[in-house]
Structures are given as structure tokens and as C-alpha cells.
Design a protein around this motif. Structure first.
Motif, PDB file in Angstrom:
ATOM      1  N   UNK A 160     -12.852 -30.098  15.351  1.00  0.00           N
ATOM      2  CA  UNK A 160     -12.366 -31.532  15.646  1.00  0.00           C
ATOM      3  C   UNK A 160     -11.969 -31.452  17.356  1.00  0.00           C
ATOM      4  N   UNK A 161     -12.107 -32.705  17.933  1.00  0.00           N
ATOM      5  CA  UNK A 161     -11.888 -32.754  19.397  1.00  0.00           C
ATOM      6  C   UNK A 161     -10.599 -33.477  19.612  1.00  0.00           C
ATOM      7  N   UNK A 162      -9.901 -32.940  20.519  1.00  0.00           N
ATOM      8  CA  UNK A 162      -8.768 -33.312  21.091  1.00  0.00           C
ATOM      9  C   UNK A 162      -8.828 -33.559  22.528  1.00  0.00           C
ATOM     10  N   UNK A 163      -8.034 -34.573  23.129  1.00  0.00           N
ATOM     11  CA  UNK A 163      -8.078 -34.894  24.669  1.00  0.00           C
ATOM     12  C   UNK A 163      -7.500 -33.693  25.384  1.00  0.00           C
ATOM     13  N   UNK A 164      -6.506 -33.024  24.687  1.00  0.00           N
ATOM     14  CA  UNK A 164      -5.801 -31.966  25.256  1.00  0.00           C
ATOM     15  C   UNK A 164      -6.704 -30.690  25.501  1.00  0.00           C
ATOM     16  N   UNK A 165      -7.631 -30.628  24.721  1.00  0.00           N
ATOM     17  CA  UNK A 165      -8.607 -29.458  24.645  1.00  0.00           C
ATOM     18  C   UNK A 165      -9.343 -29.474  25.975  1.00  0.00           C
ATOM     19  N   UNK A 166      -9.424 -28.361  26.745  1.00  0.00           N
ATOM     20  CA  UNK A 166     -10.012 -28.073  28.050  1.00  0.00           C
ATOM     21  C   UNK A 166     -10.504 -26.866  27.822  1.00  0.00           C
ATOM     22  N   UNK A 167     -11.499 -26.461  28.798  1.00  0.00           N
ATOM     23  CA  UNK A 167     -12.182 -24.989  28.919  1.00  0.00           C
ATOM     24  C   UNK A 167     -12.702 -24.888  30.500  1.00  0.00           C
ATOM     25  N   UNK A 168     -12.134 -23.945  30.974  1.00  0.00           N
ATOM     26  CA  UNK A 168     -12.250 -23.423  32.302  1.00  0.00           C
ATOM     27  C   UNK A 168     -13.832 -23.098  32.348  1.00  0.00           C
ATOM     28  N   UNK A 169     -14.467 -23.609  33.504  1.00  0.00           N
ATOM     29  CA  UNK A 169     -15.982 -23.556  33.805  1.00  0.00           C
ATOM     30  C   UNK A 169     -15.973 -22.784  35.110  1.00  0.00           C
ATOM     31  N   UNK A 170     -16.418 -21.617  34.902  1.00  0.00           N
ATOM     32  CA  UNK A 170     -16.574 -20.875  36.076  1.00  0.00           C
ATOM     33  C   UNK A 170     -18.207 -20.593  36.312  1.00  0.00           C
ATOM     34  N   UNK A 171     -18.595 -21.045  37.853  1.00  0.00           N
ATOM     35  CA  UNK A 171     -20.080 -21.313  38.044  1.00  0.00           C
ATOM     36  C   UNK A 171     -20.272 -19.946  38.796  1.00  0.00           C
ATOM     37  N   UNK A 206     -15.850 -20.374  30.366  1.00  0.00           N
ATOM     38  CA  UNK A 206     -17.421 -20.402  29.987  1.00  0.00           C
ATOM     39  C   UNK A 206     -17.864 -19.913  31.436  1.00  0.00           C
ATOM     40  N   UNK A 207     -18.860 -18.828  31.564  1.00  0.00           N
ATOM     41  CA  UNK A 207     -19.517 -18.506  32.697  1.00  0.00           C
ATOM     42  C   UNK A 207     -20.789 -19.277  32.759  1.00  0.00           C
ATOM     43  N   UNK A 208     -21.089 -20.113  33.769  1.00  0.00           N
ATOM     44  CA  UNK A 208     -22.274 -20.890  34.032  1.00  0.00           C
ATOM     45  C   UNK A 208     -22.795 -20.433  35.149  1.00  0.00           C
ATOM     46  N   UNK A 209     -24.080 -20.586  35.211  1.00  0.00           N
ATOM     47  CA  UNK A 209     -25.158 -20.264  36.494  1.00  0.00           C
ATOM     48  C   UNK A 209     -24.607 -21.535  37.388  1.00  0.00           C
ATOM     49  N   UNK A 210     -24.405 -20.800  38.697  1.00  0.00           N
ATOM     50  CA  UNK A 210     -23.582 -21.616  39.711  1.00  0.00           C
ATOM     51  C   UNK A 210     -24.701 -22.822  40.201  1.00  0.00           C
ATOM     52  N   UNK A 211     -26.143 -22.660  39.839  1.00  0.00           N
ATOM     53  CA  UNK A 211     -26.972 -23.592  40.270  1.00  0.00           C
ATOM     54  C   UNK A 211     -26.756 -24.982  39.592  1.00  0.00           C
ATOM     55  N   UNK A 212     -26.101 -24.854  38.459  1.00  0.00           N
ATOM     56  CA  UNK A 212     -26.028 -26.298  37.547  1.00  0.00           C
ATOM     57  C   UNK A 212     -25.426 -27.493  38.414  1.00  0.00           C
ATOM     58  N   UNK A 213     -24.300 -26.951  39.245  1.00  0.00           N
ATOM     59  CA  UNK A 213     -23.571 -27.818  40.199  1.00  0.00           C
ATOM     60  C   UNK A 213     -23.550 -27.490  41.356  1.00  0.00           C
ATOM     61  N   UNK A 214     -23.364 -28.405  42.370  1.00  0.00           N
ATOM     62  CA  UNK A 214     -23.554 -27.970  43.575  1.00  0.00           C
ATOM     63  C   UNK A 214     -22.139 -28.719  44.389  1.00  0.00           C
ATOM     64  N   UNK A 215     -21.118 -28.092  44.533  1.00  0.00           N
ATOM     65  CA  UNK A 215     -19.858 -28.892  45.327  1.00  0.00           C
ATOM     66  C   UNK A 215     -20.267 -28.442  46.787  1.00  0.00           C
ATOM     67  N   UNK A 216     -19.208 -29.073  47.364  1.00  0.00           N
ATOM     68  CA  UNK A 216     -19.352 -28.993  49.000  1.00  0.00           C
ATOM     69  C   UNK A 216     -18.972 -27.864  49.541  1.00  0.00           C
ATOM     70  N   UNK A 217     -18.844 -26.908  48.700  1.00  0.00           N
ATOM     71  CA  UNK A 217     -18.175 -25.540  49.348  1.00  0.00           C
ATOM     72  C   UNK A 217     -18.393 -24.347  48.095  1.00  0.00           C
ATOM     73  N   UNK A 218     -18.472 -23.288  48.301  1.00  0.00           N
ATOM     74  CA  UNK A 218     -18.457 -22.141  47.315  1.00  0.00           C
ATOM     75  C   UNK A 218     -17.821 -20.782  47.813  1.00  0.00           C
ATOM     76  N   UNK A 219     -17.514 -19.813  46.860  1.00  0.00           N
ATOM     77  CA  UNK A 219     -16.896 -18.638  47.482  1.00  0.00           C
ATOM     78  C   UNK A 219     -17.733 -17.674  47.316  1.00  0.00           C
ATOM     79  N   UNK A 220     -17.817 -16.788  48.193  1.00  0.00           N
ATOM     80  CA  UNK A 220     -18.779 -15.538  48.134  1.00  0.00           C
ATOM     81  C   UNK A 220     -17.744 -14.239  47.851  1.00  0.00           C
ATOM     82  N   UNK A 221     -18.275 -13.630  46.965  1.00  0.00           N
ATOM     83  CA  UNK A 221     -17.237 -12.576  46.718  1.00  0.00           C
ATOM     84  C   UNK A 221     -18.080 -11.024  46.544  1.00  0.00           C
ATOM     85  N   UNK A 222     -17.552 -10.070  47.462  1.00  0.00           N
ATOM     86  CA  UNK A 222     -18.133  -8.865  47.691  1.00  0.00           C
ATOM     87  C   UNK A 222     -17.480  -7.714  47.262  1.00  0.00           C
TER      88      UNK A 222
END
Length: 886
Positions: free
Chosen positions: A589-600, A696-712
Motif C-alpha cells: 500500500x502507498x503512503x505519502x510519507x514513502x519516498x525512495x532516493x534516486x541516484x542517477x 535505486x540506482x538508475x542510468x543517468x541518461x533517464x533525466x538530464x538536470x542542468x548539472x551533473x557530478x563527475x567522480x574519479x
């Protein structure tokens, strides 16, 4: 006599002693002359009349002194005498003066340093006009959570029309690309309405702020900009002729119309301010800030606001919480970094330094009592020749205040050092942009006040105790014996109080230290060493495809650079944060308080951060390029499915993928559903303290924000890699910025900065308290040995062994310490619960037995060391010498 006149006479007596004396003499002469005239009128000869008047008036000098005393005319003279005598006594006993002054200076310095921080951060953090009158509208859900949200400009305009508001402005934070003659850089750009700078009430250093005329009647903003002081320094080197020059912002020239002063930092301290356009009042969203009309309460304004927002919720329900809500107004001082955890931390630290100052006062009071016993004969002589008890108390209090004044001067030196230490340890996010922590007039005044009060606190009881000696006993030659135990019970009580307060400080410091150690040992679920993050703005690219292509080309180039082990690009999960989404899955069952972190993220995310794959697989580069709707979830998210259900190949609905909001680009007709293909180990994704949230880890190409972070992840120093990357970007796009390179470990240190700040200061103050308590135990036992030298000599002469003498002295000290520890433990239970309720102690309970046992052992060892030196001296007493001296 009129009390006000008496006070005025006492004040005048400091600077106009001759004038005051002359007034009294003239008044006495007037009365004698009046009496003489009455005698002459009665038939006496003038000489006889004068003689009779003098006779009836009494001893003129005695009357003169009595009048001066009653009217306070001698107050200034006697006070100056007390000060001179007090200074002589302090110079005569340099050892006592140095120890007492340093002891008090430690407490005064710590208190003053903490006040300087509290004044700069809590009392006067902002330069705005009447900041306590600034309010921010928001909503409070039925669950009690407060939400500070953006509003449409049309809604903000309606708020400004409400009878409860005197003025309403709007602020829209964001970033803007600085280019042209400067290296490309994304700077903070705060857009404000035309009334903002008059609302804030801070004049510009140069030029002016944003004005209503900077926005046309149609809502189109003029290309003008106001610089922060730091940006002015950085770009123009404090050039006063900067007005009228242009900056290229978002590929458009903007005219500089003003520079703000150093302390101004409305939502940024190194960015710029621009006019907020209102071409699309229903689309543009900003944060409203208001001032209430005089006489309007916050509750009344909230009622007006609530009525309006409830109506708006019926028209645009998607803009408001689904559950019931009410409007709320939050004072600006309660919603910024100058409140919340910072305020609670400083309040607790004030309690700690208050305990430290009380320990210092008790310590010096003990020294004063011991010193007063030595001076008992002197005080008895003064009392026997006519000095009043109040006069003795006044003299002794003057000496105490002189001592505390000297301690206050030394305390200011300590305060400067402690303040610098606190600012160094204090997390940057604790301090508002505009706050200034410095030694100003208010801090100096506070130091003077604390010094005066401290002098009275530690000096009053010894002064009262010393002013009532047994004159007969004190005037005997054997005065040392007669006063041997004078005030002994009081001195013992002071030692018990010192030990008890030290126990409270040690327990508090121990709890914060244990909490910080536990935080250091927490398993993050990833490896941060040799990982560097960089911000890569994408605003120059207008479409989803362009932004994704730029990221793919950049990522491919980075992977081929020497020294790069792995690289990934995206949003969120580095290591904390990321957008959140409401979600749905079958069988739950859904609840408005439920949320999931999306990492692109890209396909090498796990390799870059060293995260373990627990089940299934990670998506590959082909799936990322195509933007396949697949997801890898963490273990916490996997537990959202019913028990026994394998989440692999199950569908997961993420509303963020369909409606991300803001300037985030999405594919046409994007579906919110993704297929779970793998499960990874949990990582700390909500700060170090908190357990993992569903993610949830998602392919970053699903959304395109005005900035991204590069990790090396590099094999060595990341600087050569970053320089090579900058050179590459200059070749393909000279206007493309690459900024904020930061080791991932630095981000983790930032997460630990608040508990480190609390731990360091509580531990420091606990160490000071322990040192002062040890000094108190040592001083009392040393005095006890000195006063009981004859008794010890008799005991040794009668056959007592050195071990017996050691037991005697250790027993005396042990009883005091034991009682102090018991009292301190009881107080510590209360203090620890308060500490635990105000601070989020990590994996440590307020009644942690390890901490309490450790404090008892530590204090026992230190107390034993403090007892040993006096006990050893007592054990070496020669009975012949001791008895011969007496």
C-alpha cells in the motif's frame, strides 16, 4: 536623608573630594553660627555664646567624620584606600595572586569566548534591519512536519495584499554562468524582487541595490547585477570604479550597478544578485519573505495566510500536501543556521563553561579562606581598635574584585585563543554568511560584568567568614592553632562541590568523545579514499540528447586519462543526497510519507565507490547509452517487497521519472516504471549518522538536470587528472566550466565536523575542570598539613609510622573526593539525559556505563596524585622540629 542625594554624594566623592568636604564644613559652620546667634539673642556675650555653641555641638572633628560617613562623603576616599591596600596585599603575595588570577582567568576566558561566538551567531548574526521581524511563510502537515516551499509569484503578490503584512519580497536562489573575459564558472545568482534591498535595509557599499525600476511593467528584468563583496574582490580587486562595467552572465552582458558591504550575504556571500522577472507569474516560483504590520501578531497573520492557501489548494492541489495542512510563519532567526542544532550546542556549552567558572570560583574561594586564616590576627586587631564588620567585609571584597579584574584582563587573552580555536573547529554551515565572531564592545562589556560578578561570588563567603573571628583566641600568640580549623567545614564543602562539578563535565565530555569514536568506526558501505568529485554544469546544452552526449564524451575521455582507475557521472549517491521520488510496487500500500532516493549514475558507479553487488547485475554501458528503464536497488529497498518475494525482474514505479520538476529534461512520454535487475549492499546515503534509506540506482541518461557530478578514482594525486580534464574542456568548449573539485573524504569530514566540534570543546572544558579540581584538592590538603603539623608531630612522637600519616592524609582527601564523586554521579545522570535529549549521541546512551566508570577511575587517579604530595610531606614531618616550632 534623601537616598538619591546620598548616592550622588558618594559618586561625587571620587572626583570632587575637596568640594564635598567643603560643603560639609560649611554646613557645620552654619549650624554653629545659628546656635551662637540664638545664644546672643538670649543675652549671652558673643564669646560666651560661641563657646556654649561649640560645647553643645560636641567634638567638631567627630561630628564632621560622622556626617561624612552618613552622607557618603568619605566613600570615595575609603574606596581608594581599600584599592591601594588591596593592591599592596596582592603584590605582597605574588604566588597566591598568580595562582588565583590564572585559575579565574581560565573560567572567565572560556565564558567570554563562548559569549563572543553566541553574540556573533545567535544574538547579532545579521546586519538586516530588524531581523527578528522577518517571517517566512510555509505549511505544516498533519504529521507535524514543517515545509518551507516555493510559491508562484502571483501567490506572493496576493500575500502582499493581506492586511497582516506590511511588506513582502521574494527570493529565488539559483546559479548563473559567468564567462566572457573570465574563466567560465557557475556562480550563485540570487534573483530578488524590486523591493528586496529596501526590505532588507542594508545600503550598498558602492552604487545601489536592485530597485523596482529594474523590472519593467511587463515583468521583464533589466540586465543589471549587484556584486557581493567577495565577488567584487575576486573579479575586480576592490576597484572603486567598477560601477557601469559589464559581466557576461548566461551569455548576456549585465551592467554592474552596485557592490554590497562585506557583511551582507543574503543567501550567498560570494555570488551576485539580479532582478527577478515576473513575465510568467504563474510559472515562476520563489520563496516569499515578509514583515508584519505593527500590531499584527504572527498568529493573526497565519490565520489570514491559512485561509488563502486552503483556497489555493482547491485550485492547484498538486502544489500542496495531499494530507491536511495549515499555514505557518517562521521567524527568520529560527529557520537559518543561527538556530536549531547550533543553538542547542551553544546552550549546552554555556552550561559547561558555567560549571567551569563555578569550579574556578570555588577553587579561589578555598584559597581565600586559607589566606584569611593566616590573616586572622590582622583582622582581629582591626576589629578590636574599632573597625566595623561591614568595613572589613568591604575591604576583603575590594581585594577579591581587584583579583577578579586582573583575572579578567588575563581572561581576555585566553578568550582570544579559545575563540580562534572554536572558530577553527566550528562547522562552516553553523555560521551564517553575515555573522562576525570578534572581540567587540559587547563582548568586552560581558567580560567586565563576569569579572565583577565572579569577584563578588568567590569573595563574599570568605569575607563574611573572616569578618567574625574569635577576638580573644585570634589575638593570642598561638594564633595558628586557634584558627587551625576555622572554616574547615566550608572549605571541605567547596572541594566536594569542585569534584562534583568536575564529574559532570567529565561525564559530558566522555559521552561526546565516545559518541565521536563510534561515529569514526561506522561502516559506510563504500570506500572514499582516492575518490575526487567535480561539478560539471550542463546548462549550455538545451536538449536531453545534447546533455547526455556531452556527459558520455566527457566520461569516455576521463577514463582514458593516465592515473584514472574508474570514473562515473550522474546525480546523487556521492555519497549522500540525490533526488527523492514517491514510488509504488506491487503488493504494498502507498503512503505519502514513502519516498525512495534516486541516484542517477553511470555503469562504473559501483567500481568507483567500491560498493558490493549482492544479487543480480549492474546495468552496462549499452543500457546507459540507450537510457533503458532499469534499476539496481539497495538492500533496504529490497526489503520493501513482501517477505519471500524476490525483487529481481519486478516493476518499480518512480514518479520522479515522469515529472521531475524544475529545469530537468526528460524523454518525451517518459514512463515512470523501471525493472529491477540487481541489489547492492546498503551504503550510508542519508548522512553518516542515519541508517540507509531505500534507494535505486538508475542510468543517468533517464533525466538530464542542468548539472551533473563527475567522480574519479585515481591511483595517486588527482590534480594532474583535473588539469588534463580542464585542458580538454577548453578545447571542445571554452565556455564550459569545471568546478568545485573536492576529495570525497573532505565531504565525509564535513559530516563529522559538528560532533567533532562538540566533542573537542566538551573534552577541553572537562580537562580544565579536572585540572582545577585537582588543584583544589591539593590546596586544601596542603593547607591541612600545614595547620596540623603540630598534631602530626605529636602522632609521630607517640609512635605513628609514615604509613599511618599517609593513611591519615589520604583518608581526609579520599572522603572529600568520594563524597564529591557520589554527588557528581547523581548530577551527571540528569546532565547526561539533558545532553542526550539535545544532541544526537551516536550509538551511546546517556547512562553509558563505560563513560561513568572511566570518569570515576580517572578522577580517582588524579585525586590520588593530588593527595600524594601533601601526604608525602606530612609523612616526612620531624616531630622535634614540629614541636619546637610551637
Amino acid at each position: 536623608m534623601n537616598p538619591l542625594r546620598t548616592i550622588w554624594t558618594r559618586v561625587r566623592s571620587f572626583g570632587q573630594r575637596r568640594a564635598v568636604k567643603q560643603e560639609i564644613d560649611e554646613e557645620l559652620r552654619f549650624h554653629i553660627e545659628q546656635r551662637t546667634a540664638e545664644n546672643i539673642a538670649a543675652g549671652m556675650h558673643p564669646e560666651e555664646a560661641a563657646r556654649e555653641a561649640q560645647k553643645r555641638f560636641g567634638n567638631l572633628q567627630s561630628v564632621r567624620e560622622e556626617c561624612r560617613e552618613r552622607r557618603g562623603a568619605s566613600f570615595g576616599e575609603t574606596t581608594l584606600q581599600d584599592i591601594r591596600f588591596g593592591l599592596r596585599m596582592l603584590r605582597k603575595n605574588p604566588g597566591f595572586t598568580a595562582v588565583a588570577a590564572l585559575t579565574l582567568a581560565l573560567g572567565i576566558g572560556a565564558t567570554t569566548a563562548l559569549f563572543s561566538v553566541a553574540y556573533g551567531v545567535l544574538i547579532n548574526p545579521y546586519p538586516y534591519a530588524k531581523p527578528h521581524e522577518i517571517w517566512s511563510p510555509g505549511v505544516r502537515s498533519a504529521s507535524g512536519s514543517a515545509i518551507m516551499r516555493r510559491y508562484r509569484l502571483s501567490e506572493i503578490e496576493e500575500m502582499a495584499k493581506m492586511s497582516g503584512f506590511a511588506d513582502v519580497m521574494a527570493t529565488m536562489p539559483g546559479s548563473i554562468l559567468l564567462s566572457g573575459e573570465y574563466a567560465p564558472e557557475n556562480v550563485t545568482g540570487i534573483r530578488v524582487t524590486g523591493n528586496a534591498f529596501s526590505f532588507i535595509g542594508v545600503p550598498a557599499l558602492l552604487g545601489r541595490g536592485i530597485q523596482p525600476s529594474d523590472i519593467s511593467s511587463g515583468g521583464v528584468p533589466e540586465p543589471v547585477v549587484v556584486l557581493s563583496y567577495k565577488r567584487w574582490q575576486r573579479l575586480f580587486g576592490n576597484d572603486p570604479n567598477v560601477l557601469g562595467r559589464t559581466l557576461r552572465l548566461d551569455d548576456r552582458p549585465h551592467t554592474i550597478v552596485g557592490v554590497m558591504p562585506p557583511r551582507f550575504g543574503w543567501w550567498t556571500d560570494d555570488g551576485v544578485w539580479l532582478p527577478l522577472g515576473a513575465e510568467t507569474r504563474d510559472a515562476t516560483r520563489a520563496f516569499p519573505i515578509g514583515r508584519l504590520k505593527p500590531g499584527t501578531t504572527a498568529a493573526a497573520a497565519e490565520q489570514q495566510l491559512n485561509s488563502y492557501l486552503q483556497e489555493r489548494a482547491k485550485i492547484t492541489p498538486s502544489d500542496f500536501p495531499r494530507e491536511e495542512f495549515t499555514a505557518m510563519l517562521t521567524n527568520y532567526l529560527d529557520m537559518t543556521v543561527a538556530s536549531g542544532e547550533m543553538q542547542r550546542s551553544l546552550q549546552l556549552l554555556f552550561g559547561a563553561v558555567a560549571f567551569l567558572l563555578l569550579i574556578a570560583c570555588a577553587n579561589v574561594a578555598n584559597l581565600q579562606l586559607a589566606r584569611a586564616t593566616v590573616r586572622m590576627r590582622e583582622i582581629a586587631v582591626r576589629l578590636s581598635v574599632g573597625a566595623g564588620r561591614s568595613r572589613i567585609v568591604r575591604q576583603l571584597l575590594t581585594e577579591s574584585v581587584l583579583l577578579s579584574t586582573l583575572a579578567g584582563l588575563l581572561g581576555m587573552v585566553f578568550a582570544v585563543g579559545i575563540t580562534r580555536l572554536m572558530v577553527t573547529l566550528m562547522p562552516g554551515f553553523y555560521i551564517p554568511n553575515e555573522a562576525r565572531i570578534e572581540m567587540n564592545g559587547y563582548v568586552l562589556g560581558f567580560c567586565v560584568l563576569v569579572s565583577m560578578v565572579t569577584g563578588i561570588v568567590f569573595g563574599l563567603v570568605p569575607a563574611l567568614e573572616s569578618s567574625k573571628p574569635n577576638l580573644v583566641e585570634s589575638l593570642k600568640d598561638d594564633s595558628r592553632t586557634s584558627g587551625a580549623f576555622a572554616g574547615g567545614r566550608l572549605r571541605a564543602s567547596l572541594v566536594v562541590a569542585e569534584v562534583a562539578l568536575a564529574v559532570v563535565l567529565l561525564v559530558s565530555g566522555g559521552l561526546t568523545l565516545r559518541s565521536f569514536i563510534a561515529l569514526q568506526k561506522v561502516d559506510l558501505g563504500f570506500h572514499s579514499t582516492q575518490v575526487t568529485t567535480l561539478d560539471v554544469p550542463h546548462r549550455r546544452y538545451a536538449t536531453l540528447e545534447q546533455r547526455n552526449q556531452f556527459s558520455q564524451d566527457l566520461l569516455e575521455h576521463v577514463r582514458n586519462l593516465p592515473g584514472v582507475e574508474a570514473a562515473q557521472i550522474g546525480n546523487g549517491g556521492l555519497p549522500f543526497g540525490g533526488p527523492t521520488s514517491r514510488f509504488g510496487l506491487e503488493g504494498r500500500a502507498e503512503s505519502e510519507a514513502d519516498s525512495l532516493v534516486c541516484n542517477l549514475v553511470s555503469e562504473d558507479y559501483l567500481k568507483t565507490l567500491g560498493i558490493r553487488l549482492m544479487q543480480g547485475r549492474m546495468f552496462d554501458d549499452v543500457e546507459v547509452r540507450r537510457g533503458d528503464r532499469v534499476a539496481v536497488i539497495n538492500e533496504t529497498a529490497a526489503r520493501l517487497w513482501p517477505a519471500g518475494v524476490d525483487p529481481i525482474e519486478k516493476q518499480l514505479r518512480l514518479d520522479l521519472l515522469k515529472s521531475p520538476g524544475g529545469p530537468v529534461l526528460t524523454p518525451t512520454n517518459a514512463s515512470p516504471y523501471v525493472t529491477v535487475i540487481g541489489v547492492v549492499a546498503d551504503t550510508r546515503n542519508d548522512g553518516i549518522r542515519n541508517e540507509a534509506r531505500p534507494a535505486a540506482l538508475l542510468p543517468y541518461t533517464l533525466l538530464a538536470p542542468p548539472g551533473r557530478t563527475l567522480a574519479l578514482r585515481t591511483t595517486g594525486d588527482s590534480a594532474p587528472v583535473i588539469n588534463a580534464l580542464r585542458a580538454y574542456l577548453r578545447q571542445i568548449d571554452p565556455q564550459q566550466p569545471l568546478q568545485n573539485p573536492q576529495p570525497l573524504e573532505a565531504a565525509l569530514l564535513n559530516q563529522k565536523s559538528q560532533p567533532r566540534f562538540i566533542m573537542a570543546l566538551f573534552t577541553l572544558f572537562a580537562g580544565f575542570g579536572l585540572t582545577l579540581a585537582a588543584m583544589g584538592i591539593y590546596s586544601v590538603l596542603s593547607y591541612l598539613v600545614t595547620r596540623r603539623t603540630r598534631e602530626i608531630g605529636v602522632r609521630v612522637a607517640l609512635g605513628a609510622q609514615p604509613l599511618d600519616v599517609l593513611k591519615l592524609i589520604f583518608g581526609s582527601g579520599g572522603r572529600l573526593v568520594g563524597v564529591g564523586i557520589v554527588v557528581g554521579i547523581l548530577l551527571s545522570f540528569v546532565a547526561a539525559r539533558l545532553l542526550g535529549s539535545q544532541l544526537n549521541l551516536f550509538r551511546i546512551t546517556a547512562t553509558d556505563p563505560v563513560t561513568f566508570c572511566g570518569v570515576v577511575i580517572l578522577l580517582g587517579v588524579v585525586a590520588a596524585a593530588a593527595c600524594f604530595i601533601p601526604a608525602r610531606r606530612a609523612a616526612k614531618v620531624d616531630p622535634m622540629v614540629a614541636l619546637r616550632c610551637d
